[in-house]
Design a protein around this motif. Structure first.
Motif, mmCIF file in Angstrom:
data_model
loop_
_atom_site.group_PDB
_atom_site.id
_atom_site.type_symbol
_atom_site.label_atom_id
_atom_site.label_comp_id
_atom_site.label_asym_id
_atom_site.label_seq_id
_atom_site.Cartn_x
_atom_site.Cartn_y
_atom_site.Cartn_z
ATOM 1 N N ILE A 113 31.371 19.573 -30.112
ATOM 2 C CA ILE A 113 31.785 19.988 -31.444
ATOM 3 C C ILE A 113 31.485 21.463 -31.661
ATOM 4 O O ILE A 113 32.295 22.205 -32.235
ATOM 5 C CB ILE A 113 31.089 19.125 -32.517
ATOM 6 C CG1 ILE A 113 31.532 17.665 -32.390
ATOM 7 C CG2 ILE A 113 31.395 19.640 -33.923
ATOM 8 C CD1 ILE A 113 30.795 16.714 -33.328
ATOM 9 N N SER A 114 30.318 21.911 -31.188
ATOM 10 C CA SER A 114 29.944 23.312 -31.391
ATOM 11 C C SER A 114 30.922 24.255 -30.696
ATOM 12 O O SER A 114 31.278 25.306 -31.239
ATOM 13 C CB SER A 114 28.523 23.553 -30.888
ATOM 14 O OG SER A 114 28.419 23.271 -29.507
ATOM 15 N N ARG A 115 31.398 23.870 -29.516
ATOM 16 C CA ARG A 115 32.356 24.734 -28.819
ATOM 17 C C ARG A 115 33.746 24.641 -29.450
ATOM 18 O O ARG A 115 34.499 25.619 -29.420
ATOM 19 C CB ARG A 115 32.400 24.383 -27.332
ATOM 20 C CG ARG A 115 31.130 24.811 -26.600
ATOM 21 C CD ARG A 115 31.302 24.808 -25.098
ATOM 22 N NE ARG A 115 30.105 25.286 -24.438
ATOM 23 C CZ ARG A 115 29.974 25.419 -23.115
ATOM 24 N NH1 ARG A 115 31.004 25.099 -22.325
ATOM 25 N NH2 ARG A 115 28.851 25.859 -22.593
ATOM 26 N N LEU A 116 34.063 23.477 -30.004
ATOM 27 C CA LEU A 116 35.323 23.369 -30.729
ATOM 28 C C LEU A 116 35.295 24.291 -31.940
ATOM 29 O O LEU A 116 36.279 24.991 -32.234
ATOM 30 C CB LEU A 116 35.546 21.912 -31.150
ATOM 31 C CG LEU A 116 36.842 21.601 -31.916
ATOM 32 C CD1 LEU A 116 38.068 21.941 -31.069
ATOM 33 C CD2 LEU A 116 36.870 20.126 -32.330
ATOM 34 N N GLU A 117 34.182 24.311 -32.648
ATOM 35 C CA GLU A 117 34.046 25.208 -33.796
ATOM 36 C C GLU A 117 34.062 26.669 -33.362
ATOM 37 O O GLU A 117 34.664 27.530 -34.028
ATOM 38 C CB GLU A 117 32.747 24.894 -34.552
ATOM 39 C CG GLU A 117 32.768 23.530 -35.239
ATOM 40 C CD GLU A 117 31.439 23.161 -35.857
ATOM 41 O OE1 GLU A 117 31.428 22.531 -36.922
ATOM 42 O OE2 GLU A 117 30.394 23.518 -35.259
ATOM 43 N N ALA A 118 33.408 26.962 -32.210
ATOM 44 C CA ALA A 118 33.399 28.329 -31.712
ATOM 45 C C ALA A 118 34.808 28.791 -31.339
ATOM 46 O O ALA A 118 35.190 29.944 -31.578
ATOM 47 C CB ALA A 118 32.471 28.441 -30.502
ATOM 48 N N ALA A 119 35.588 27.883 -30.746
ATOM 49 C CA ALA A 119 36.966 28.228 -30.396
ATOM 50 C C ALA A 119 37.789 28.492 -31.654
ATOM 51 O O ALA A 119 38.619 29.416 -31.698
ATOM 52 C CB ALA A 119 37.594 27.107 -29.573
ATOM 53 N N LEU A 120 37.557 27.687 -32.694
ATOM 54 C CA LEU A 120 38.272 27.879 -33.956
ATOM 55 C C LEU A 120 37.885 29.214 -34.597
ATOM 56 O O LEU A 120 38.731 29.926 -35.153
ATOM 57 C CB LEU A 120 37.976 26.712 -34.890
ATOM 58 C CG LEU A 120 38.850 26.561 -36.144
ATOM 59 C CD1 LEU A 120 40.327 26.596 -35.786
ATOM 60 C CD2 LEU A 120 38.507 25.260 -36.852
ATOM 61 N N ASP A 121 36.607 29.582 -34.486
ATOM 62 C CA ASP A 121 36.169 30.896 -34.955
ATOM 63 C C ASP A 121 36.891 31.997 -34.193
ATOM 64 O O ASP A 121 37.319 33.009 -34.770
ATOM 65 C CB ASP A 121 34.661 31.050 -34.770
ATOM 66 C CG ASP A 121 33.864 30.367 -35.876
ATOM 67 O OD1 ASP A 121 34.414 30.218 -36.985
ATOM 68 O OD2 ASP A 121 32.716 29.994 -35.623
ATOM 69 N N ALA A 122 37.008 31.797 -32.866
ATOM 70 C CA ALA A 122 37.594 32.835 -32.020
ATOM 71 C C ALA A 122 39.068 33.071 -32.344
ATOM 72 O O ALA A 122 39.533 34.217 -32.370
ATOM 73 C CB ALA A 122 37.433 32.452 -30.542
ATOM 74 N N VAL A 123 39.808 32.012 -32.606
ATOM 75 C CA VAL A 123 41.250 32.190 -32.842
ATOM 76 C C VAL A 123 41.534 32.726 -34.242
ATOM 77 O O VAL A 123 42.648 33.157 -34.528
ATOM 78 C CB VAL A 123 42.026 30.867 -32.634
ATOM 79 C CG1 VAL A 123 41.853 30.367 -31.216
ATOM 80 C CG2 VAL A 123 41.618 29.792 -33.644
ATOM 81 N N ARG A 124 40.525 32.687 -35.120
ATOM 82 C CA ARG A 124 40.710 33.213 -36.472
ATOM 83 C C ARG A 124 39.998 34.550 -36.664
ATOM 84 O O ARG A 124 39.873 35.043 -37.787
ATOM 85 C CB ARG A 124 40.194 32.208 -37.519
ATOM 86 C CG ARG A 124 40.758 30.808 -37.386
ATOM 87 C CD ARG A 124 42.261 30.776 -37.349
ATOM 88 N NE ARG A 124 42.853 31.230 -38.608
ATOM 89 C CZ ARG A 124 44.149 31.389 -38.779
ATOM 90 N NH1 ARG A 124 44.994 31.188 -37.756
ATOM 91 N NH2 ARG A 124 44.622 31.801 -39.943
ATOM 92 N N ASP A 125 39.522 35.140 -35.560
ATOM 93 C CA ASP A 125 38.774 36.398 -35.636
ATOM 94 C C ASP A 125 39.656 37.508 -36.207
ATOM 95 O O ASP A 125 40.830 37.657 -35.847
ATOM 96 C CB ASP A 125 38.280 36.783 -34.232
ATOM 97 C CG ASP A 125 37.224 37.865 -34.292
ATOM 98 O OD1 ASP A 125 37.566 38.998 -34.678
ATOM 99 O OD2 ASP A 125 36.059 37.574 -33.950
ATOM 100 N N GLU A 126 39.068 38.316 -37.103
ATOM 101 C CA GLU A 126 39.815 39.389 -37.759
ATOM 102 C C GLU A 126 40.247 40.472 -36.786
ATOM 103 O O GLU A 126 41.176 41.238 -37.062
ATOM 104 C CB GLU A 126 38.958 40.009 -38.873
ATOM 105 C CG GLU A 126 38.654 39.062 -40.022
ATOM 106 C CD GLU A 126 39.918 38.643 -40.764
ATOM 107 O OE1 GLU A 126 40.895 39.416 -40.762
ATOM 108 O OE2 GLU A 126 39.918 37.548 -41.364
ATOM 109 N N ASP A 127 39.552 40.598 -35.639
ATOM 110 C CA ASP A 127 39.867 41.651 -34.676
ATOM 111 C C ASP A 127 41.024 41.288 -33.755
ATOM 112 O O ASP A 127 41.406 42.077 -32.890
ATOM 113 C CB ASP A 127 38.641 41.978 -33.827
ATOM 114 C CG ASP A 127 37.558 42.677 -34.641
ATOM 115 O OD1 ASP A 127 37.921 43.355 -35.618
ATOM 116 O OD2 ASP A 127 36.375 42.533 -34.296
#
Length: 984
Positions: free
Chosen positions: A822-836
């Motif tokens: 779950i933590s890596r799924l959340e991390a991936a979701l963070d990554a694809v929504r990154d402002e940069d």
């Protein structure tokens, strides 16, 4: 005079020598423990613990840290040892917070253990048998420097000493260079308890003029003048020497005893509580091969044990029980185990005969009474003979040992067939020992009545005496049908103690006829053609077979004559066809059919719902009976009829409800073994166990219309390679349509979807669900409307999460780590929504919902596009290896391999190690590399530049630290041999 005939399998020795352990800890994997006595005693002392789930895990490898704990528990006792702590880190890789820090510190201070030349201890590393023996010798008082446990040949000195005092007793396959397992550690520690401790005379230095003389220190056994003398050595008046257990475990006692078989045994008692009674190793053992011998002949015959008559004249003989003393003239049977025990003069004192017969577990009932539970029971197991004619109940454990199924293992289940030693050899009496019998299934190619049976080219002997197999073998021992398959059950020595009839049915010519109907000719009015809607028992396929309604031999003619031409008429029976003539099938001479009454109607139903993994089921109605099923049982489900007919075929299991009817086809000789089960209007299916998810990206062709691909089962979230009959190119959910006799699956799409998912949802799949907001995962649940599907806080806490992306897709992704939590799924979701990011993306998943929870998730895509102007940081740092690990002109260099960037000013340290199997590995040198700019891991090349001074086997340890000195990644390479070249 010790005579040992090495004719007994190790398993038989284990089963016959370990008989009782009333006070020992019960581990759920007891059946996997080879050194039962050692594990029982050591665990009772608290030296080696089990796990919280009840397992001992005997074959798990012992770590160096765990070994230090064992030594401390042995020397200090578990209570004192558990209070040990480390004020400072004993080694640079053992911080004070490490679980084993206190144990490692103590052993290091006592000189029992040491670390490596690089200052590490490597607590999670494995420990060789040689190294563990060295630790045990140190605890017994042996001095490493005096005894030669250092230098190039330290292993030789250690093993010579350890073997000499019996530390490896019980393990005839000891290999000192191999890693020690948990049960081996228990065995060696157990042997250490019984080993005598040593000490040394004081070492003096004398100076005479210019000459210095060092006196040689002499090793001697430690004397025991306390009241513990005799507790461990077994001598009534003690031996005057201090065994390790007598010094450190004063409440542990070893007593001479007799076990329930009659074996001379050792009884262990700790602090007044019995740990268990364990048979001693016999001086001579023989598995009977002749059917016309008495036990006295086995002992004295020159062809067998070869004791003289005078040596055996005072022997006592026991058969399956310490209370069943027999005469030397007692006949023994082929397959009996005969063990002889000598007294101190070499004369035979005791002879024990062990005899095993077959029994089947008919029922396992976990609904025990309060009184039964209070006495230790959690299961009641009903044992029957193979025909089910005789039965008796036993408990998995119980305060009354006579009611206990000794040998019980967690693998015992309904339908399990056991080899059981009953007291006095009588079925239903006290169980002295048991284990799962080996089952062999095949066609009989030859047999000799009451003597041997040959299956698929291998000949097996029946357990028997000169009077035949009666009382020794359950099942037929003659008149085998060469066209049938049989299952035989063997003792651990390979003797047949049970035979069951055909394991599978060849019913390729038999059909289940759902009904009959007719069609009028388009060209000739009032001309009708009759058909039987027939389902093949061979594969479950439905077809329409044309009938000759005028032939009197047609068994369906009477039905045709009685029905109107405009209706489909139920038949629901079994038939064979000769062209257009149907013949009712009643099993012929080979099979018995249950569920069809004498008027050809269906009169039997399932008593309880049928599950995929059931090993038996009961019926009610016309045929009230219990049937056994296994992986060879064939199933056919037929629901509805005519155009709405739905069939499913499988081998090994099916799911069905109690509505409708059931037809059971059984072997005529073994009528409780269901060979074929037909479920009519019972909503039969292959169950959720065969809702499959196609994972991976490759499908391998292994034959004509045969392809292998990885699938995940939605029943238990396990994966396996399955053979299917068509090539699949995409991930997705599928349902098993049928499984043929070769185990080849036919699949169909599974598309049970819903627009709203909540706690009542079950068996629902969602594919290509696009997550685009981190708020969609809240407290380990999916919430809100996601990609047009509404989720009402549906938990993913227990979901199995797999990453379905290919390696290339992962490498090109903005999140390239494997997504398996779950933590890596959340991390991936963070990554694809990154402002940069240049372009934001989504994380696409496929999921399965069972009982209101999401139990399976496959990540199929991670979107988003990174900026290509250098502003976007690459993925998370992950050092995965090294390459170009070479030595040129005696200088060693290496390149790094991994993903992501090493940030600026992060030190990268390369440590070159020389592998050394004697004194431990040695550090050759190290070099730190720092860059003021962040670089990709793969751009760090030509590191090290460390010189070697001799040829040998080398490896490197790469350590990456942050600016605060914390290790953020580390990698140890494989060993490579470098040759030192003398320079001009």
């Amino acid at each position: 005079m010790k005579k040992f005939l090495s004719l007994v399998l190790a398993l038989v020795m284990t089963m016959s020598l370990v008989t009782v352990s009333a006070g020992a800890k019960d581990f759920t994997d007891d059946s996997e423990i080879t050194y039962k006595e050692a594990v029982d005693v050591i665990s009772a002392l608290g030296v080696v613990d089990g796990y919280s789930d009840g397992d001992f895990r005997p074959d798990d490898v012992l770590t160096r840290g765990a070994a230090a704990k064992i030594i401390c528990n042995l020397i200090l006792g578990p209570t004192t040892a558990s209070a040990l702590s480390a004020g400072t880190a004993p080694f640079k890789d053992v911080p004070v917070t490490n679980t084993f820090a206190g144990y490692i510190t103590y052993c290091s201070q006592q000189g029992i253990i040491s670390g490596y030349a690089d200052g590490t201890f490597r607590p999670t590393g494995t420990l060789s048998g040689n190294a563990f023996m060295k630790m045990l010798l140190g605890a017994l008082g042996y001095d490493s420097s005096i005894e030669g446990y250092t230098g190039a040949n330290w292993q030789v000195s250690v093993i010579k000493q350890a073997s000499g005092i019996g530390l490896d007793d019980g393990n005839d396959e000891f290999v000192g260079s191999q890693a020690v397992t948990r049960q081996e550690a228990a065995l060696y520690a157990f042997n250490m308890l019984q080993a005598t401790m040593v000490e040394y005379d004081k070492k003096d230095t004398i100076v005479v003029g210019d000459i210095t003389i060092n006196t040689t220190s002499t090793r001697k056994d430690v004397e025991n003048n306390t009241n513990t003398d005799g507790n461990i050595d077994g001598e009534r008046n003690g031996d005057g020497l201090m065994q390790f257990g007598e010094k450190y475990f004063k409440d542990l006692e070893k007593e001479d005893a007799t076990d329930i078989f009659g074996h001379p045994s050792s009884k262990w008692v700790y602090d007044g509580d019995d740990v268990g009674t364990y048979a001693n190793e016999a001086d001579a053992t023989y598995v009977v091969e002749d059917d016309d011998m008495d036990v006295g002949q086995v002992v004295t015959s020159s062809s067998y044990m070869n004791y003289s008559s005078s040596e055996a004249k005072d022997a006592k003989y026991f058969l399956n029980g310490d209370d069943n003393e027999v005469k030397s003239s007692e006949l023994v049977a082929v397959g009996d185990i005969v063990e002889a025990y000598e007294n101190d003069n070499g004369d035979v004192e005791t002879v024990v005969v062990s005899r095993y017969t077959v029994a089947k577990i008919d029922k396992v009932d976990t609904d025990v009474s309060t009184a039964e539970s209070r006495n230790g029971a959690s299961e009641v197991l009903t044992l029957t003979d193979l025909d089910g004619d005789n039965s008796n109940d036993y408990y998995d454990k119980y305060d009354d040992a006579e009611k206990t199924l000794r040998g019980y293992a967690s693998s015992y289940d309904e339908g399990s067939v056991l080899a059981v030693a009953f007291r006095d050899g009588k079925f239903g009496d006290e169980v002295l020992a048991s284990y799962e019998a080996e089952a062999v299934t095949g066609e009989v190619t030859a047999f000799r009545e009451d003597e041997t049976v040959t299956m698929d080219g291998t000949k097996y002997e029946f357990a028997r005496s000169k009077d035949g197999t009666a009382g020794f073998v359950d099942g037929t021992t003659s008149n085998f049908d060469f066209d049938k398959e049989y299952t035989i059950y063997l003792t651990a020595d390979g003797y047949v103690i049970g035979v069951e009839g055909a394991a599978g049915a060849d019913l390729s010519d038999v059909y289940y006829v759902a009904g009959v109907y007719c069609e009028e000719s388009r060209y000739n009015a009032n001309k009708f053609t009759w058909y039987a809607q027939a389902v093949s028992l061979a594969d479950g396929s439905a077809s329409d077979i044309e009938l000759d309604e005028t032939d009197a031999d047609n068994a369906l003619k009477s039905i045709i004559d009685d029905v109107s031409k405009d209706a489909f008429t139920d038949v629901k029976g079994l038939y064979t066809f000769d062209d257009d003539i149907a013949t009712a099938w009643d099993g012929d001479r080979d099979y018995t059919v249950y569920g069809i009454d004498e008027d050809d109607g269906l009169d039997t139903s399932l008593k309880n719902a049928l599950a995929m993994d059931d090993t038996k089921f009961s019926t009610t109605g016309g045929s009230s009976k219990t049937f056994y099923v296994d992986e060879n049982t064939q199933y056919l489900g037929v629901d509805d009829y005519a155009d709405d007919i739905d069939t499913v075929y499988a081998m090994g299991g099916m799911k069905a409800g109690t509505s409708g009817n059931v037809i059971v086809i059984a072997d005529q000789d073994e009528d409780r073994d269901a060979l074929y089960v037909i479920l009519v209007d019972s909503s039969a299916s292959v169950g959720s166990a065969d809702i499959l998810y196609a994972a991976g990206s490759s499908t391998d062709k292994v034959g004509t219309d045969k392809y292998v691909r990885e699938f995940w089962s939605m029943e238990d979230n396990t994966s396996e390679d399955i053979t299917i009959d068509e090539k699949l190119s995409a991930n997705g959910f599928y349902e098993v349509d049928s499984i043929d006799e070769d185990g080849v699956y036919t699949l169909k799409d599974y598309d049970k979807t819903a627009s709203s998912i909540d706690e009542d949802s079950d068996g629902i799949v969602v594919e290509d669900l696009a997550l685009d907001n981190t708020d969609q995962i809240y407290r380990n649940a999916l919430s809100g409307s996601i990609d047009n599907v509404k989720f009402d806080d549906v938990s993913i806490a227990n979901a199995t999460i797999i990453d379905g992306r290919s390696n290339s897709d992962r490498n090109d992704s903005v999140y390239d780590r494997e997504i398996n939590s779950i933590s890596r799924l959340e991390a991936a979701l963070d990554a694809v929504r990154d402002e940069d990011l240049e372009t934001k993306g989504t994380v696409e998943i496929d999921l399965y919902v069972k009982d209101g929870e999401i139990t399976f998730i496959c990540v199929t895509d991670v979107g988003g596009v990174a900026k290509d102007d250098g502003e976007q940081e690459s993925g998370e740092l992950d050092l995965t290896g090294v390459e170009n690990f070479v030595c040129n002109s005696n200088i060693v260099t290496v390149d790094l391999v991994g993903t992501g960037k090493i940030p600026a000013n992060y030190p990268v340290t390369v440590t070159l190690m020389k592998a050394n199997s004697t004194e431990g590995d040695a550090e050759v040198g190290s070099k730190e590399h720092v860059n003021e700019t962040a670089y990709e891991v793969n751009d760090w090349n030509n590191l090290g530049q460390i010189a070697i001074q001799e040829s040998g086997n080398y490896y490197v340890i790469i350590t990456i630290e942050n600016e605060d000195g914390r290790v953020v990644d580390e990698f140890t390479s494989n060993t490579v041999r470098f040759v030192y070249t003398a320079q001009p």
